[in-house]
Design a protein around this motif. Sequence first.
Motif, PDB file in Angstrom:
ATOM      1  N   PRO A  42       7.334  51.351  84.080  1.00 46.36           N
ATOM      2  CA  PRO A  42       8.250  51.665  82.983  1.00 46.36           C
ATOM      3  C   PRO A  42       7.894  50.933  81.696  1.00 46.36           C
ATOM      4  O   PRO A  42       7.549  49.746  81.717  1.00 46.36           O
ATOM      5  CB  PRO A  42       9.609  51.200  83.527  1.00 46.36           C
ATOM      6  CG  PRO A  42       9.289  50.153  84.534  1.00 46.36           C
ATOM      7  CD  PRO A  42       7.989  50.568  85.154  1.00 46.36           C
ATOM      8  N   ASP A  43       7.958  51.650  80.566  1.00 44.04           N
ATOM      9  CA  ASP A  43       7.793  50.974  79.277  1.00 44.04           C
ATOM     10  C   ASP A  43       9.141  50.610  78.668  1.00 44.04           C
ATOM     11  O   ASP A  43       9.227  49.786  77.772  1.00 44.04           O
ATOM     12  CB  ASP A  43       6.979  51.825  78.298  1.00 44.04           C
ATOM     13  CG  ASP A  43       7.576  53.202  78.056  1.00 44.04           C
ATOM     14  OD1 ASP A  43       8.821  53.348  78.085  1.00 44.04           O
ATOM     15  OD2 ASP A  43       6.811  54.143  77.815  1.00 44.04           O
ATOM     16  N   ARG A  44      10.213  51.258  79.182  1.00 43.82           N
ATOM     17  CA  ARG A  44      11.591  50.945  78.782  1.00 43.82           C
ATOM     18  C   ARG A  44      11.789  51.065  77.268  1.00 43.82           C
ATOM     19  O   ARG A  44      12.559  50.324  76.668  1.00 43.82           O
ATOM     20  CB  ARG A  44      11.996  49.553  79.283  1.00 43.82           C
ATOM     21  CG  ARG A  44      11.946  49.435  80.809  1.00 43.82           C
ATOM     22  CD  ARG A  44      12.463  48.100  81.301  1.00 43.82           C
ATOM     23  NE  ARG A  44      12.584  48.085  82.757  1.00 43.82           N
ATOM     24  CZ  ARG A  44      11.621  47.646  83.578  1.00 43.82           C
ATOM     25  NH1 ARG A  44      10.483  47.193  83.078  1.00 43.82           N
ATOM     26  NH2 ARG A  44      11.810  47.667  84.885  1.00 43.82           N
ATOM     27  N   ASP A  45      11.095  52.033  76.655  1.00 45.54           N
ATOM     28  CA  ASP A  45      11.244  52.239  75.218  1.00 45.54           C
ATOM     29  C   ASP A  45      12.589  52.879  74.864  1.00 45.54           C
ATOM     30  O   ASP A  45      13.073  52.734  73.738  1.00 45.54           O
ATOM     31  CB  ASP A  45      10.116  53.141  74.693  1.00 45.54           C
ATOM     32  CG  ASP A  45       8.795  52.398  74.588  1.00 45.54           C
ATOM     33  OD1 ASP A  45       8.812  51.153  74.647  1.00 45.54           O
ATOM     34  OD2 ASP A  45       7.749  53.054  74.455  1.00 45.54           O
ATOM     35  N   THR A  46      13.173  53.613  75.800  1.00 41.94           N
ATOM     36  CA  THR A  46      14.467  54.245  75.554  1.00 41.94           C
ATOM     37  C   THR A  46      15.559  53.216  75.790  1.00 41.94           C
ATOM     38  O   THR A  46      15.769  52.764  76.925  1.00 41.94           O
ATOM     39  CB  THR A  46      14.668  55.458  76.472  1.00 41.94           C
ATOM     40  OG1 THR A  46      13.603  56.391  76.262  1.00 41.94           O
ATOM     41  CG2 THR A  46      16.003  56.138  76.194  1.00 41.94           C
ATOM     42  N   ALA A  47      16.252  52.835  74.715  1.00 48.66           N
ATOM     43  CA  ALA A  47      17.242  51.767  74.806  1.00 48.66           C
ATOM     44  C   ALA A  47      18.509  52.263  75.499  1.00 48.66           C
ATOM     45  O   ALA A  47      19.006  53.361  75.224  1.00 48.66           O
ATOM     46  CB  ALA A  47      17.587  51.242  73.419  1.00 48.66           C
ATOM     47  N   VAL A  48      19.029  51.454  76.407  1.00 47.32           N
ATOM     48  CA  VAL A  48      20.292  51.733  77.083  1.00 47.32           C
ATOM     49  C   VAL A  48      21.155  50.475  77.018  1.00 47.32           C
ATOM     50  O   VAL A  48      20.690  49.393  76.635  1.00 47.32           O
ATOM     51  CB  VAL A  48      20.068  52.144  78.552  1.00 47.32           C
ATOM     52  CG1 VAL A  48      19.302  53.456  78.643  1.00 47.32           C
ATOM     53  CG2 VAL A  48      19.342  51.049  79.336  1.00 47.32           C
ATOM     54  N   ARG A  49      22.419  50.624  77.369  1.00 47.55           N
ATOM     55  CA  ARG A  49      23.288  49.447  77.353  1.00 47.55           C
ATOM     56  C   ARG A  49      22.838  48.437  78.394  1.00 47.55           C
ATOM     57  O   ARG A  49      22.743  47.245  78.131  1.00 47.55           O
ATOM     58  CB  ARG A  49      24.740  49.842  77.592  1.00 47.55           C
ATOM     59  CG  ARG A  49      25.701  48.649  77.622  1.00 47.55           C
ATOM     60  CD  ARG A  49      27.149  49.077  77.664  1.00 47.55           C
ATOM     61  NE  ARG A  49      27.515  49.781  76.427  1.00 47.55           N
ATOM     62  CZ  ARG A  49      28.690  50.350  76.221  1.00 47.55           C
ATOM     63  NH1 ARG A  49      29.614  50.343  77.176  1.00 47.55           N
ATOM     64  NH2 ARG A  49      28.944  50.959  75.069  1.00 47.55           N
TER      65      ARG A  49
END
Length: 306
Positions: A42-49
């Motif tokens: 995962p690059d985790r570029d999509t921000a989540v809470r």
Amino acid sequence: MSEPLDSDLATIVDAFAATGVPDWHTLSVESARELEDDVFAPDRDTAVRYTRDVEIDGPHGAVPIRAVRPAVGGELPTVVFYHGGLWALGSLDSVEDICRDIAVRTPAVVLAVDYRLAPEHPFPSGLDDCISAYAWARDNVDAFGGDRTRVSVAGTSAGGNLATGVARFCRDGDIPTPDRQTLLYPMIDDDRTRDSYTENESGPLLSRGAIEHFWEAYLRSPVDRANPYVAPLRGDQSGLPTTTVVTAGHDPLRDEGVAYAETLDATGVDTTHQHYPSMCHGFLSLTDGVAVADEAMDAVADRIVD
């Protein structure tokens, strides 16, 4: 296939091929799993809470779940998500990016399920874990701000098979049936005489050889081939929930996905079939670099929950 491979997608496929990565089924299971996790790290570029990892009790022991909560207020619908990987590969890390994408675009609380993998745990162990996770979500997703009365299932590839297996089990039993099932280039039947297996024998990104190899790893015996919880296309489709099926033109699984959508629709199930002739298996994990995939993901998010 009536369209060539999309140019954006072809660039990614060519770059992947240039690395010399061998086909999944030519490796040991352990090596294939390491490669899958590395490729889809995962690059985790999509921000989540936030994301939260929990474990629930399943019939075969603990079942890990990763909850993905988008940065949206209020009570949200829930999607229980089952990763692909031919029933033998994949993890919570390898599926996190697509779960973040779905969570933000929908928006919804997404619960990714780390079900038991074949060949160590052949059918029905993984499906048992998936059913347990769905039932748990119905009772407990409010802990993440999810609405326990609005729970759907979704999955990619073998995860699509498991998602529709969960819906079928609920329909046949006493667990509330999912509101919707979203099946993304699903593995639906082991009949490999269909044209898409010949046209896309070598991929891209999924080969006929890999499919054949891991089907055998998933089954306990040839008897399982006739089980509609293994090959959903062979079962009764009546009473299944509203369905979205996504297929890709350059995918060995294309024709069985098309057949399932047509069979569901003919049975009276409210079915939407989204077909992308210039795409290949796994394309919804490539939304950052492929415009068609990005548009397709928006269309999926529009229909994934009630």
